[in-house]
Motif scaffolding. Structure first.
Motif, PDB file in Angstrom:
ATOM      1  N   UNK A 193     -10.203   9.940   3.621  1.00 35.56           N
ATOM      2  CA  UNK A 193     -11.158  10.940   4.103  1.00 35.56           C
ATOM      3  C   UNK A 193     -11.344  12.070   3.099  1.00 35.56           C
ATOM      4  N   UNK A 194     -10.327  12.341   2.293  1.00 37.15           N
ATOM      5  CA  UNK A 194     -10.420  13.367   1.251  1.00 37.15           C
ATOM      6  C   UNK A 194     -11.051  12.830  -0.034  1.00 37.15           C
ATOM      7  N   UNK A 195     -11.327  11.528  -0.069  1.00 39.42           N
ATOM      8  CA  UNK A 195     -11.947  10.938  -1.242  1.00 39.42           C
ATOM      9  C   UNK A 195     -10.969  10.364  -2.239  1.00 39.42           C
ATOM     10  N   UNK A 196      -9.682  10.278  -1.863  1.00 41.56           N
ATOM     11  CA  UNK A 196      -8.665   9.674  -2.734  1.00 41.56           C
ATOM     12  C   UNK A 196      -8.654   8.180  -2.439  1.00 41.56           C
ATOM     13  N   UNK A 197      -9.186   7.393  -3.354  1.00 41.65           N
ATOM     14  CA  UNK A 197      -9.406   5.972  -3.081  1.00 41.65           C
ATOM     15  C   UNK A 197      -8.395   5.056  -3.755  1.00 41.65           C
ATOM     16  N   UNK A 198      -7.909   5.436  -4.930  1.00 39.36           N
ATOM     17  CA  UNK A 198      -6.916   4.615  -5.625  1.00 39.36           C
ATOM     18  C   UNK A 198      -5.522   5.032  -5.154  1.00 39.36           C
ATOM     19  N   UNK A 199      -5.027   4.321  -4.166  1.00 37.03           N
ATOM     20  CA  UNK A 199      -3.761   4.664  -3.519  1.00 37.03           C
ATOM     21  C   UNK A 199      -2.741   3.572  -3.796  1.00 37.03           C
ATOM     22  N   UNK A 200      -1.550   3.994  -4.191  1.00 35.80           N
ATOM     23  CA  UNK A 200      -0.422   3.093  -4.429  1.00 35.80           C
ATOM     24  C   UNK A 200       0.672   3.475  -3.427  1.00 35.80           C
ATOM     25  N   UNK A 201       1.260   2.487  -2.780  1.00 30.70           N
ATOM     26  CA  UNK A 201       2.250   2.743  -1.738  1.00 30.70           C
ATOM     27  C   UNK A 201       3.672   2.582  -2.264  1.00 30.70           C
ATOM     28  N   UNK A 202       4.528   3.542  -1.906  1.00 29.80           N
ATOM     29  CA  UNK A 202       5.946   3.518  -2.276  1.00 29.80           C
ATOM     30  C   UNK A 202       6.745   3.703  -0.982  1.00 29.80           C
ATOM     31  N   UNK A 203       7.535   2.704  -0.559  1.00 29.49           N
ATOM     32  CA  UNK A 203       8.269   2.812   0.709  1.00 29.49           C
ATOM     33  C   UNK A 203       9.356   3.869   0.726  1.00 29.49           C
ATOM     34  N   UNK A 204       9.738   4.410  -0.425  1.00 26.02           N
ATOM     35  CA  UNK A 204      10.673   5.532  -0.439  1.00 26.02           C
ATOM     36  C   UNK A 204      12.140   5.148  -0.403  1.00 26.02           C
ATOM     37  N   UNK A 205      12.536   4.216  -1.255  1.00 32.52           N
ATOM     38  CA  UNK A 205      13.950   3.876  -1.365  1.00 32.52           C
ATOM     39  C   UNK A 205      14.728   5.092  -1.855  1.00 32.52           C
ATOM     40  N   UNK A 206      15.897   5.334  -1.244  1.00 32.64           N
ATOM     41  CA  UNK A 206      16.742   6.449  -1.649  1.00 32.64           C
ATOM     42  C   UNK A 206      16.454   7.754  -0.949  1.00 32.64           C
ATOM     43  N   UNK A 207      15.526   7.740  -0.008  1.00 35.47           N
ATOM     44  CA  UNK A 207      15.153   8.977   0.681  1.00 35.47           C
ATOM     45  C   UNK A 207      15.335   8.841   2.198  1.00 35.47           C
ATOM     46  N   UNK A 208      16.494   9.274   2.701  1.00 38.01           N
ATOM     47  CA  UNK A 208      16.725   9.410   4.125  1.00 38.01           C
ATOM     48  C   UNK A 208      16.794   8.113   4.915  1.00 38.01           C
ATOM     49  N   UNK A 209      17.261   7.032   4.277  1.00 38.09           N
ATOM     50  CA  UNK A 209      17.323   5.735   4.949  1.00 38.09           C
ATOM     51  C   UNK A 209      18.711   5.136   4.790  1.00 38.09           C
ATOM     52  N   UNK A 210      19.144   4.388   5.800  1.00 38.31           N
ATOM     53  CA  UNK A 210      20.446   3.746   5.720  1.00 38.31           C
ATOM     54  C   UNK A 210      20.421   2.604   4.710  1.00 38.31           C
ATOM     55  N   UNK A 211      21.597   2.188   4.282  1.00 40.29           N
ATOM     56  CA  UNK A 211      21.692   1.030   3.386  1.00 40.29           C
ATOM     57  C   UNK A 211      21.063  -0.189   4.055  1.00 40.29           C
ATOM     58  N   UNK A 212      21.366  -0.366   5.334  1.00 40.60           N
ATOM     59  CA  UNK A 212      20.853  -1.532   6.062  1.00 40.60           C
ATOM     60  C   UNK A 212      19.331  -1.517   6.118  1.00 40.60           C
ATOM     61  N   UNK A 213      18.751  -0.361   6.386  1.00 39.75           N
ATOM     62  CA  UNK A 213      17.293  -0.271   6.450  1.00 39.75           C
ATOM     63  C   UNK A 213      16.662  -0.533   5.087  1.00 39.75           C
ATOM     64  N   UNK A 214      17.319  -0.064   4.040  1.00 38.46           N
ATOM     65  CA  UNK A 214      16.751  -0.279   2.709  1.00 38.46           C
ATOM     66  C   UNK A 214      16.833  -1.751   2.293  1.00 38.46           C
ATOM     67  N   UNK A 215      17.876  -2.438   2.694  1.00 38.09           N
ATOM     68  CA  UNK A 215      17.939  -3.871   2.426  1.00 38.09           C
ATOM     69  C   UNK A 215      16.880  -4.613   3.244  1.00 38.09           C
TER      70      UNK A 215
END
Length: 289
Positions: A193-215
């Motif tokens: 909606x802001x006009x940012x069209x080239x978007x790359x997704x990063x799930x965020x490994x190492x940020x506030x997640x358990x080892x099990x969730x990251x695996x």
């Protein structure tokens, strides 16, 4: 919600080809790309203080490119747990002429700027950056997304807790894949909606997640974003790999490359890494299978 349920989503439009527009330069992601990490910080967890002057930064950027990176991710601020919190002004001071020097000496390099500040983005854009890498998803600076939209640059959207103070608070999610996808759905809608069209997704490994969730995130990487946007994976030297093994961040290359290969087979388009030469071997192995 299981991965099988995710597959049933009407938004599942998995694509094998992606490209991003970096300042008018079309970057083909049909083959995976390597993003080499260039930390300008004195306190990063594995390479702090090594490349925080213009000469050493330029030398390391050149090595990253020779080893196989196409993108150099420049970080003026460490985001490890308990790192020193810096202002945008201090980030800009640390950056100095490094971006423009790399663009001048290594014009083939794409430069990604790792920041969550709007003013740092504006500075970086004037210096010649090609991509904005924001760990905050626009949550740490209310002006961030508008600044990115003004640049018309690709934007890396990472999943993270909603504030700088809570970004490393460990949360156990009922279904990490569902949670991250709900976040991606809401945030990509806001970005578009802001006009940012080239978007790359990063799930965020190492940020506030358990080892099990990251695996689990590794196991279910193919479902993030339903294939509608390129996927970046940043697991290099992360503690969810080395701590359970009783190893150090610098001693897990074999394990890391096995995980890299796994996510590549699930459609990952960019690997953000410290050890570019080793990751390049993994991409070559993937392309030859």
């Amino acid at each position: 919600m299981s991965a099988n349920n995710v597959l049933l989503s009407p938004f599942n439009t998995f694509q094998n080809f992606h490209s991003i527009n970096c300042n008018g330069r079309l970057v083909d992601l049909s083959s995976p790309q390597l993003m080499g990490i260039l930390n300008l910080t004195p306190d990063s967890f594995s390479d702090g203080g090594k490349f925080n002057d213009e000469k050493s930064a330029l030398q390391h950027a050149e090595k990253l490119l020779k080893d196989g990176a196409s993108i150099i991710d420049i970080g003026p601020q460490s985001t490890r747990p308990n790192a020193e919190f810096l202002s945008s002004e201090e980030e800009v001071r640390r950056l100095g002429n490094i971006i423009s020097s790399i663009k001048k000496e290594l014009p083939e390099a794409l430069i990604s700027l790792d920041t969550f500040y709007a003013e740092t983005v504006k500075f970086g854009f004037n210096e010649g950056i090609d991509i904005v890498n924001d760990i905050s998803g626009g949550q740490f600076d209310e002006n961030m997304l508008d600044a990115v939209a003004e640049t018309n640059l690709p934007y890396i959207l990472m999943h993270v807790n909603p504030s700088y103070q809570t970004m490393h608070e460990i949360t156990s999610f009922a279904d990490i894949t569902l949670t991250v996808n709900q976040y991606f759905s809401k945030k990509t809608d806001e970005l578009l909606k802001k006009g940012i069209k080239d978007i790359i997704l990063d799930p965020g490994f190492g940020f506030g997640k358990t080892v099990e969730d990251q695996m689990k995130m590794i196991d279910e990487a193919e479902f993030f974003g339903f294939g509608s946007f390129p996927l970046l994976i940043g697991i290099s030297r992360k503690s969810f790999i080395y701590k359970p093994l009783g190893k150090s961040a610098l001693n897990i290359n074999e394990e890391t490359q096995k995980l890299h290969l796994k996510v590549l087979h699930q459609g990952a388009k960019i690997l953000r890494v410290h050890d570019v030469a080793e990751a390049k071997k993994t991409i070559d192995e993937f392309l030859n299978t």
